[in-house]
Design a protein around this motif. Structure first.
Motif, mmCIF file in Angstrom:
data_model
loop_
_atom_site.group_PDB
_atom_site.id
_atom_site.type_symbol
_atom_site.label_atom_id
_atom_site.label_comp_id
_atom_site.label_asym_id
_atom_site.label_seq_id
_atom_site.Cartn_x
_atom_site.Cartn_y
_atom_site.Cartn_z
ATOM 1 N N SER A 48 0.892 -1.203 -0.013
ATOM 2 C CA SER A 48 0.077 0.087 -0.137
ATOM 3 C C SER A 48 0.818 1.367 -0.029
ATOM 4 O O SER A 48 2.036 1.038 0.812
ATOM 5 N N THR A 49 0.339 2.211 -0.717
ATOM 6 C CA THR A 49 1.016 3.491 -0.482
ATOM 7 C C THR A 49 0.073 4.806 -0.268
ATOM 8 O O THR A 49 -1.116 4.719 -0.461
ATOM 9 N N VAL A 50 0.653 5.706 0.291
ATOM 10 C CA VAL A 50 -0.179 6.956 0.771
ATOM 11 C C VAL A 50 0.422 8.035 -0.110
ATOM 12 O O VAL A 50 1.488 8.454 0.615
ATOM 13 N N THR A 51 -0.441 9.071 -0.715
ATOM 14 C CA THR A 51 0.425 10.227 -1.175
ATOM 15 C C THR A 51 -0.417 11.420 -1.106
ATOM 16 O O THR A 51 -1.747 11.402 -1.242
ATOM 17 N N TYR A 52 0.026 12.452 -0.178
ATOM 18 C CA TYR A 52 -0.699 13.542 0.155
ATOM 19 C C TYR A 52 -0.223 14.532 -0.823
ATOM 20 O O TYR A 52 1.124 14.962 -1.092
ATOM 21 N N ILE A 53 -1.182 15.195 -1.510
ATOM 22 C CA ILE A 53 -0.549 16.544 -2.370
ATOM 23 C C ILE A 53 -0.912 17.717 -1.717
ATOM 24 O O ILE A 53 -2.346 18.185 -1.595
ATOM 25 N N GLY A 54 -0.239 18.415 -1.032
ATOM 26 C CA GLY A 54 -0.640 19.514 -0.285
ATOM 27 C C GLY A 54 -0.116 19.298 1.084
ATOM 28 O O GLY A 54 0.459 18.612 1.528
ATOM 29 N N ASP A 55 -0.356 20.517 1.945
ATOM 30 C CA ASP A 55 0.121 20.415 3.249
ATOM 31 C C ASP A 55 -0.954 20.235 4.338
ATOM 32 O O ASP A 55 -0.475 20.621 5.449
ATOM 33 N N ALA A 56 -2.233 20.037 4.152
ATOM 34 C CA ALA A 56 -3.271 20.084 5.025
ATOM 35 C C ALA A 56 -3.250 18.460 5.316
ATOM 36 O O ALA A 56 -3.137 17.562 4.428
ATOM 37 N N GLY A 57 -4.070 18.273 6.334
ATOM 38 C CA GLY A 57 -4.287 16.951 6.891
ATOM 39 C C GLY A 57 -3.534 16.345 8.093
ATOM 40 O O GLY A 57 -2.487 16.802 8.403
ATOM 41 N N ALA A 58 -3.948 15.324 8.751
ATOM 42 C CA ALA A 58 -3.477 14.418 9.496
ATOM 43 C C ALA A 58 -2.477 13.390 9.049
ATOM 44 O O ALA A 58 -2.356 13.137 7.988
ATOM 45 N N PRO A 59 -1.372 12.833 9.942
ATOM 46 C CA PRO A 59 -0.409 12.121 9.255
ATOM 47 C C PRO A 59 -1.221 10.575 9.157
ATOM 48 O O PRO A 59 -2.349 10.224 9.663
ATOM 49 N N THR A 60 -0.416 9.916 8.499
ATOM 50 C CA THR A 60 -1.035 8.336 8.310
ATOM 51 C C THR A 60 -0.331 7.425 9.636
ATOM 52 O O THR A 60 0.596 7.645 9.630
ATOM 53 N N LEU A 61 -1.063 6.788 9.927
ATOM 54 C CA LEU A 61 -0.687 5.925 11.075
ATOM 55 C C LEU A 61 -0.574 4.456 10.425
ATOM 56 O O LEU A 61 -1.777 3.959 9.749
ATOM 57 N N VAL A 62 0.311 3.651 10.689
ATOM 58 C CA VAL A 62 0.350 2.150 10.609
ATOM 59 C C VAL A 62 0.530 1.422 11.483
ATOM 60 O O VAL A 62 1.516 1.554 12.318
ATOM 61 N N PHE A 63 -0.467 0.331 11.870
ATOM 62 C CA PHE A 63 -0.264 -0.674 13.035
ATOM 63 C C PHE A 63 -0.057 -1.900 12.449
ATOM 64 O O PHE A 63 -0.503 -2.310 11.522
ATOM 65 N N ASN A 64 0.620 -2.596 13.291
ATOM 66 C CA ASN A 64 0.875 -3.994 13.069
ATOM 67 C C ASN A 64 -0.479 -4.890 13.422
ATOM 68 O O ASN A 64 -0.284 -5.553 14.503
ATOM 69 N N GLN A 65 -1.454 -4.761 12.823
ATOM 70 C CA GLN A 65 -2.615 -5.249 13.542
ATOM 71 C C GLN A 65 -3.764 -5.476 12.710
ATOM 72 O O GLN A 65 -3.834 -4.626 11.598
ATOM 73 N N THR A 66 -4.408 -6.408 12.385
ATOM 74 C CA THR A 66 -5.445 -6.969 11.359
ATOM 75 C C THR A 66 -6.832 -7.560 12.001
ATOM 76 O O THR A 66 -6.661 -7.739 13.406
ATOM 77 N N THR A 67 -7.749 -7.667 11.201
ATOM 78 C CA THR A 67 -8.818 -8.160 11.705
ATOM 79 C C THR A 67 -9.352 -9.260 11.066
ATOM 80 O O THR A 67 -9.241 -8.997 9.507
ATOM 81 N N PRO A 68 -9.977 -10.525 11.184
ATOM 82 C CA PRO A 68 -10.276 -11.288 10.141
ATOM 83 C C PRO A 68 -11.642 -11.510 9.669
ATOM 84 O O PRO A 68 -11.968 -11.969 8.548
ATOM 85 N N ASP A 69 -12.514 -10.660 10.238
ATOM 86 C CA ASP A 69 -13.896 -10.701 9.663
ATOM 87 C C ASP A 69 -14.347 -9.459 8.968
ATOM 88 O O ASP A 69 -15.241 -8.829 9.923
ATOM 89 N N GLY A 70 -14.537 -9.366 7.778
ATOM 90 C CA GLY A 70 -15.042 -8.325 7.175
ATOM 91 C C GLY A 70 -15.210 -7.123 7.933
ATOM 92 O O GLY A 70 -14.357 -6.378 8.747
ATOM 93 N N ASN A 71 -16.484 -6.265 7.816
ATOM 94 C CA ASN A 71 -16.686 -5.282 8.724
ATOM 95 C C ASN A 71 -17.291 -5.139 9.862
ATOM 96 O O ASN A 71 -17.868 -4.530 10.456
#
Length: 79
Positions: A48-71
């Motif tokens: 995955s990648t995240v690209t910001y174009i501009g200087d507004a917005g919150a940072p991207t957080l990445v956690f070593n954590q997943t969930t197995p069941d859809g939503n």
């Protein structure tokens, strides 16, 4: 672990959001949205990648954590 070849890749996805500087966004998990909605099962991307174009917005957080069941269940969100 963690190694893959081009034979492991079955597709790609991209999307764009335009938000105001004070507009919030809920927690998001990169996943196959169709599979999560139809089969209630999570399938996560190899890359995955995240690209910001501009200087507004919150940072991207990445956690070593997943969930197995859809939503139906989401990982614990630290406070």
């Amino acid at each position: 672990g963690g190694e893959f070849t081009s034979a492991d890749i079955i597709g790609a996805e991209w999307w764009v959001q335009s938000r105001g500087a004070t507009e919030g966004i809920s927690f998001h998990f990169d996943k196959d949205e169709g599979m999560a909605s139809q089969q209630m099962r999570m399938s996560f991307p190899l890359l995955s990648t995240v690209t910001y174009i501009g200087d507004a917005g919150a940072p991207t957080l990445v956690f070593n954590q997943t969930t197995p069941d859809g939503n139906a269940h989401v990982p614990f969100v630290p406070e």
